[in-house]
Design a protein around this motif. Structure first.
Motif, PDB file in Angstrom:
ATOM      1  N   LYS A 228      12.965  -3.185  -5.640  1.00 47.42           N
ATOM      2  CA  LYS A 228      11.252  -3.490  -4.394  1.00 47.42           C
ATOM      3  C   LYS A 228      10.791  -3.075  -4.582  1.00 47.42           C
ATOM      4  O   LYS A 228       9.993  -3.800  -4.242  1.00 47.42           O
ATOM      5  N   ILE A 229      10.508  -1.809  -4.662  1.00 46.80           N
ATOM      6  CA  ILE A 229       9.272  -0.819  -4.486  1.00 46.80           C
ATOM      7  C   ILE A 229       8.548  -1.621  -5.630  1.00 46.80           C
ATOM      8  O   ILE A 229       7.318  -2.541  -5.801  1.00 46.80           O
TER       9      ILE A 229
ATOM     10  N   LYS B 180      11.540  11.521  -4.768  1.00 42.36           N
ATOM     11  CA  LYS B 180       9.701  11.801  -4.608  1.00 42.36           C
ATOM     12  C   LYS B 180      10.148   9.462  -3.802  1.00 42.36           C
ATOM     13  O   LYS B 180       9.190   9.656  -3.369  1.00 42.36           O
ATOM     14  N   LEU B 181      10.301   9.080  -4.300  1.00 39.05           N
ATOM     15  CA  LEU B 181      10.360   7.353  -3.671  1.00 39.05           C
ATOM     16  C   LEU B 181      11.315   6.928  -2.645  1.00 39.05           C
ATOM     17  O   LEU B 181      11.275   6.078  -2.048  1.00 39.05           O
ATOM     18  N   LYS B 182      12.367   7.802  -2.003  1.00 44.20           N
ATOM     19  CA  LYS B 182      13.352   7.984  -0.813  1.00 44.20           C
ATOM     20  C   LYS B 182      13.896   6.531  -0.815  1.00 44.20           C
ATOM     21  O   LYS B 182      13.725   6.328  -0.336  1.00 44.20           O
TER      22      LYS B 182
ATOM     23  N   SER C  72       0.331  -1.168   0.045  1.00 45.01           N
ATOM     24  CA  SER C  72       0.168  -0.014  -0.244  1.00 45.01           C
ATOM     25  C   SER C  72       0.824   1.529  -0.138  1.00 45.01           C
ATOM     26  O   SER C  72       0.455   2.595  -0.920  1.00 45.01           O
ATOM     27  N   ASN C  73       2.031   1.330   1.002  1.00 41.41           N
ATOM     28  CA  ASN C  73       2.871   2.568   0.568  1.00 41.41           C
ATOM     29  C   ASN C  73       3.238   2.615  -0.503  1.00 41.41           C
ATOM     30  O   ASN C  73       4.044   3.576  -0.966  1.00 41.41           O
ATOM     31  N   SER C  74       4.014   1.786  -0.913  1.00 40.56           N
ATOM     32  CA  SER C  74       4.722   1.670  -2.272  1.00 40.56           C
ATOM     33  C   SER C  74       4.011   2.526  -3.646  1.00 40.56           C
ATOM     34  O   SER C  74       3.677   2.965  -4.175  1.00 40.56           O
ATOM     35  N   ILE C  75       2.500   1.508  -3.645  1.00 45.70           N
ATOM     36  CA  ILE C  75       1.870   1.820  -4.569  1.00 45.70           C
ATOM     37  C   ILE C  75       1.568   3.756  -4.141  1.00 45.70           C
ATOM     38  O   ILE C  75       1.416   4.468  -5.015  1.00 45.70           O
TER      39      ILE C  75
END
Length: 77
Positions: A69-70, A58-60, A8-11
């Motif tokens: 991995k994301i 943006k994706l840290k 959920s966090n990755s999306i």
């Protein structure tokens, strides 16, 4: 449950990417290098590098492996 939270966090993070950033993200996680991406998208390699820096911010993340991995968490690869 933790896996679902990560997904959920990755999306959520991926939705912050602009369309060109998402194109570059997809090509990076598919294994393409900067020069290949620039040729495919018909943009300069420096532009690809700049977009990549924005994606990382943006994706840290700080590496292509973290991007992968994301992508895995989002079931994109």
């Amino acid at each position: 449950m933790i896996k679902e939270i990560k997904k959920s966090n990755s999306i959520e993070l991926l939705t912050t990417l602009a369309s060109r950033e998402r194109e570059v993200f997809d090509l990076i996680v598919s294994g393409q290098r900067t020069k290949e991406i620039s040729g495919q998208l018909n943009i300069k390699p420096n532009t690809v590098s700049t977009i990549k820096k924005v994606i990382f911010r943006k994706l840290k993340v700080s590496t292509n492996i973290e991007l992968f991995k994301i992508a895995q968490e989002c079931e994109l690869v």
